[in-house]
Design a protein around this motif. Structure first.
Motif, PDB file in Angstrom:
ATOM      1  N   LYS A   9      32.105 -15.576  22.565  1.00  0.00           N
ATOM      2  CA  LYS A   9      33.568 -15.526  22.552  1.00  0.00           C
ATOM      3  C   LYS A   9      34.072 -14.110  22.819  1.00  0.00           C
ATOM      4  N   LEU A  10      33.386 -13.122  22.263  1.00  0.00           N
ATOM      5  CA  LEU A  10      33.765 -11.726  22.511  1.00  0.00           C
ATOM      6  C   LEU A  10      33.579 -11.370  23.982  1.00  0.00           C
ATOM      7  N   LEU A  11      32.487 -11.852  24.566  1.00  0.00           N
ATOM      8  CA  LEU A  11      32.248 -11.603  25.988  1.00  0.00           C
ATOM      9  C   LEU A  11      33.333 -12.260  26.838  1.00  0.00           C
ATOM     10  N   LYS A  12      33.645 -13.499  26.501  1.00  0.00           N
ATOM     11  CA  LYS A  12      34.678 -14.226  27.238  1.00  0.00           C
ATOM     12  C   LYS A  12      36.034 -13.529  27.109  1.00  0.00           C
ATOM     13  N   LYS A  13      36.306 -13.043  25.912  1.00  0.00           N
ATOM     14  CA  LYS A  13      37.574 -12.355  25.681  1.00  0.00           C
ATOM     15  C   LYS A  13      37.687 -11.106  26.548  1.00  0.00           C
ATOM     16  N   SER A  14      36.559 -10.451  26.819  1.00  0.00           N
ATOM     17  CA  SER A  14      36.589  -9.225  27.618  1.00  0.00           C
ATOM     18  C   SER A  14      37.080  -9.485  29.039  1.00  0.00           C
ATOM     19  N   ILE A  15      36.872 -10.692  29.559  1.00  0.00           N
ATOM     20  CA  ILE A  15      37.385 -11.044  30.889  1.00  0.00           C
ATOM     21  C   ILE A  15      38.904 -10.937  30.897  1.00  0.00           C
ATOM     22  N   PHE A  16      39.522 -11.541  29.896  1.00  0.00           N
ATOM     23  CA  PHE A  16      40.979 -11.583  29.839  1.00  0.00           C
ATOM     24  C   PHE A  16      41.566 -10.224  29.485  1.00  0.00           C
ATOM     25  N   GLN A  17      40.856  -9.476  28.648  1.00  0.00           N
ATOM     26  CA  GLN A  17      41.324  -8.125  28.319  1.00  0.00           C
ATOM     27  C   GLN A  17      41.325  -7.234  29.556  1.00  0.00           C
ATOM     28  N   ASN A  18      40.276  -7.341  30.361  1.00  0.00           N
ATOM     29  CA  ASN A  18      40.194  -6.507  31.560  1.00  0.00           C
ATOM     30  C   ASN A  18      41.200  -6.943  32.619  1.00  0.00           C
ATOM     31  N   PHE A  19      41.433  -8.248  32.701  1.00  0.00           N
ATOM     32  CA  PHE A  19      42.483  -8.733  33.607  1.00  0.00           C
ATOM     33  C   PHE A  19      43.823  -8.111  33.223  1.00  0.00           C
ATOM     34  N   SER A  20      44.138  -8.112  31.945  1.00  0.00           N
ATOM     35  CA  SER A  20      45.414  -7.564  31.483  1.00  0.00           C
ATOM     36  C   SER A  20      45.504  -6.061  31.735  1.00  0.00           C
ATOM     37  N   ARG A  21      44.376  -5.366  31.615  1.00  0.00           N
ATOM     38  CA  ARG A  21      44.367  -3.926  31.901  1.00  0.00           C
ATOM     39  C   ARG A  21      44.717  -3.674  33.370  1.00  0.00           C
ATOM     40  N   ILE A  22      44.131  -4.457  34.252  1.00  0.00           N
ATOM     41  CA  ILE A  22      44.418  -4.310  35.680  1.00  0.00           C
ATOM     42  C   ILE A  22      45.875  -4.679  35.955  1.00  0.00           C
ATOM     43  N   TYR A  23      46.338  -5.753  35.342  1.00  0.00           N
ATOM     44  CA  TYR A  23      47.719  -6.212  35.557  1.00  0.00           C
ATOM     45  C   TYR A  23      48.708  -5.142  35.123  1.00  0.00           C
ATOM     46  N   HIS A  24      48.441  -4.515  33.993  1.00  0.00           N
ATOM     47  CA  HIS A  24      49.325  -3.463  33.476  1.00  0.00           C
ATOM     48  C   HIS A  24      49.394  -2.287  34.446  1.00  0.00           C
ATOM     49  N   PHE A  25      48.298  -2.006  35.127  1.00  0.00           N
ATOM     50  CA  PHE A  25      48.206  -0.849  36.016  1.00  0.00           C
ATOM     51  C   PHE A  25      48.713  -1.175  37.422  1.00  0.00           C
ATOM     52  N   ALA A  26      48.824  -2.460  37.763  1.00  0.00           N
ATOM     53  CA  ALA A  26      49.170  -2.885  39.124  1.00  0.00           C
ATOM     54  C   ALA A  26      50.664  -2.752  39.389  1.00  0.00           C
ATOM     55  N   ASN A  27      50.997  -2.609  40.682  1.00  0.00           N
ATOM     56  CA  ASN A  27      52.405  -2.586  41.069  1.00  0.00           C
ATOM     57  C   ASN A  27      52.901  -4.018  41.290  1.00  0.00           C
ATOM     58  N   PRO A  28      54.199  -4.219  41.486  1.00  0.00           N
ATOM     59  CA  PRO A  28      54.740  -5.578  41.619  1.00  0.00           C
ATOM     60  C   PRO A  28      54.072  -6.399  42.722  1.00  0.00           C
ATOM     61  N   GLU A  29      53.737  -5.784  43.845  1.00  0.00           N
ATOM     62  CA  GLU A  29      53.098  -6.520  44.935  1.00  0.00           C
ATOM     63  C   GLU A  29      51.693  -6.978  44.547  1.00  0.00           C
ATOM     64  N   GLN A  30      50.943  -6.094  43.901  1.00  0.00           N
ATOM     65  CA  GLN A  30      49.581  -6.449  43.483  1.00  0.00           C
ATOM     66  C   GLN A  30      49.600  -7.521  42.399  1.00  0.00           C
ATOM     67  N   ARG A  31      50.643  -7.533  41.599  1.00  0.00           N
ATOM     68  CA  ARG A  31      50.746  -8.546  40.547  1.00  0.00           C
ATOM     69  C   ARG A  31      50.952  -9.947  41.122  1.00  0.00           C
ATOM     70  N   LYS A  32      51.451 -10.031  42.339  1.00  0.00           N
ATOM     71  CA  LYS A  32      51.599 -11.345  42.970  1.00  0.00           C
ATOM     72  C   LYS A  32      50.233 -12.008  43.125  1.00  0.00           C
ATOM     73  N   PHE A  33      49.240 -11.220  43.553  1.00  0.00           N
ATOM     74  CA  PHE A  33      47.887 -11.764  43.664  1.00  0.00           C
ATOM     75  C   PHE A  33      47.330 -12.092  42.280  1.00  0.00           C
ATOM     76  N   LEU A  34      47.528 -11.200  41.326  1.00  0.00           N
ATOM     77  CA  LEU A  34      47.002 -11.421  39.979  1.00  0.00           C
ATOM     78  C   LEU A  34      47.629 -12.649  39.323  1.00  0.00           C
ATOM     79  N   ASP A  35      48.921 -12.873  39.562  1.00  0.00           N
ATOM     80  CA  ASP A  35      49.566 -14.080  39.040  1.00  0.00           C
ATOM     81  C   ASP A  35      48.929 -15.329  39.638  1.00  0.00           C
ATOM     82  N   LEU A  36      48.626 -15.265  40.921  1.00  0.00           N
ATOM     83  CA  LEU A  36      47.978 -16.390  41.590  1.00  0.00           C
ATOM     84  C   LEU A  36      46.567 -16.587  41.049  1.00  0.00           C
TER      85      LEU A  36
END
Length: 347
Positions: free
Chosen positions: A68-95
């Motif tokens: 579960k901790l390993l699985k959680k790290s996927i979502f934590q890292n996704f959120s880290r990238i999302y926080h750092f991304a600009n609005p255009e890059q977030r379009k891909f991340l939302d998809l």
């Protein structure tokens, strides 16, 4: 959406995150450990997990908690990238994030069809992700005991319609609901990619997803004919409605091939049969992950300041977690080293 300027900061961030993924040498070391406790202690020392796991006692962590901790790290890292991304890059991340929603919906549906109670703790790895990136009430859907309840909870969500259509069939199985979600998601990606991307980004998304969808269709045709003896009409209904390098007439010929040998002959004449000499109709599943990973690595190295670098990292992170989960199971059950490495390499 592309360009060195818009991607320079994010690419630097992702390269740093990429450097912390588990290497094959580290998997070799993990497989030398004698029990799950030693694996937990090993992971706590790795840069990827040390800061988040530092306060945990490896002696009290059991296999399920580690997974579960390993699985959680996927979502934590996704959120880290999302926080750092600009609005255009977030379009891909939302998809891209829709695949995570589908993963959780499939877990809930599996529990419903198995007539099991869904433990709310099971969604702990996802809860923060859903709070930030989804309009699905993850705690509410895990209380559902029937498909009727689940689908009702999804009213107003994009997954409501594809699941409702399957619900109209009294004989609908778990496979049917899962396939409906996958087909909806894959079709949406293909249909809106030209609205979201342009230039190199569009080229890379078309290449990586196009080959992915072709390969998935090839796998499904092969499995449905070889293992399930499905008729052509049933196979057509479940194929991803996308054609990239695999032509419509080739799909028709493969689906309606009268024998396995004829299907193999047809396959060898396709773009994939010509490009990948070692690829055959029989080993599609084995080569699928290898080929898809190779495509992403090639695109991200060729264009490091593009959407490919985001997609490649997220893909590799998910597979790292899959491989670590396999490694833990292999250590737990004492699987021989060479056999364990085959499982890890093929995942």
């Amino acid at each position: 959406m592309g360009g060195v300027l818009s991607y320079s900061g994010l690419s630097t961030k992702i390269r740093a995150m990429q450097s912390r993924l588990t290497t094959m040498d580290q998997f070799e070391e993990i497989l030398q450990l004698s029990d799950v406790t030693q694996v937990a202690a090993y992971l706590k020392r790795m840069p990827e997990y040390s800061s988040r796991w530092d306060a945990l006692d490896e002696n009290t962590l059991h296999r399920g908690q580690i997974e579960k901790l390993l699985k959680k790290s996927i979502f934590q890292n996704f959120s880290r990238i999302y926080h750092f991304a600009n609005p255009e890059q977030r379009k891909f991340l939302d998809l891209y994030s829709k695949r995570y929603e589908i993963r959780v919906l499939k877990e809930v549906m599996t529990n419903i069809f198995d007539h099991r109670d869904t433990d709310p703790v099971d969604v702990s790895p996802y809860r923060e992700f859903f709070r930030l990136h989804s309009n699905i009430d993850v705690d509410r859907i895990t209380t559902c005991s029937t498909m009727e309840e689940l689908i009702s909870c999804l009213k107003g969500n994009e997954f409501y319609i594809p699941l409702s259509k399957i619900q109209e069939h009294e004989t609908a199985l778990l496979f049917d609901y899962g396939m409906a979600l996958d087909l909806y998601y894959f079709t949406q990606i293909w249909n809106i990619r030209k609205k979201l991307f342009k230039g190199k980004d569009l080229e890379e998304i078309t290449c990586t997803y196009g080959e992915k969808f072709d390969m998935l269709n090839l796998q499904f045709i092969q499995r449905s004919k070889r293992y399930y003896n499905m008729d052509p009409a049933s196979i057509y209904a479940l194929l991803i409605p996308v054609n990239y390098k695999l032509k419509k007439e080739e799909i028709t010929a493969l689906v309606e091939a009268p024998s396995y040998e004829e299907g193999r002959r047809i396959f060898q004449k396709t773009w994939y049969g010509n490009k990948y000499e070692q690829l055959t109709a029989a080993n599609l599943e084995e080569f699928y992950n290898h080929i898809h990973r190779s495509i992403l690595e090639k695109e991200s190295h060729r264009n490091p300041y593009s959407v490919a670098v985001i997609y490649s990292y997220l893909y590799n992170k998910e597979h790292e977690v899959n491989r670590l989960t396999i490694a833990i199971e292999c250590v737990r059950y004492g699987v021989q080293h060479d056999e364990a490495m085959r499982y890890i390499c093929n995942s």
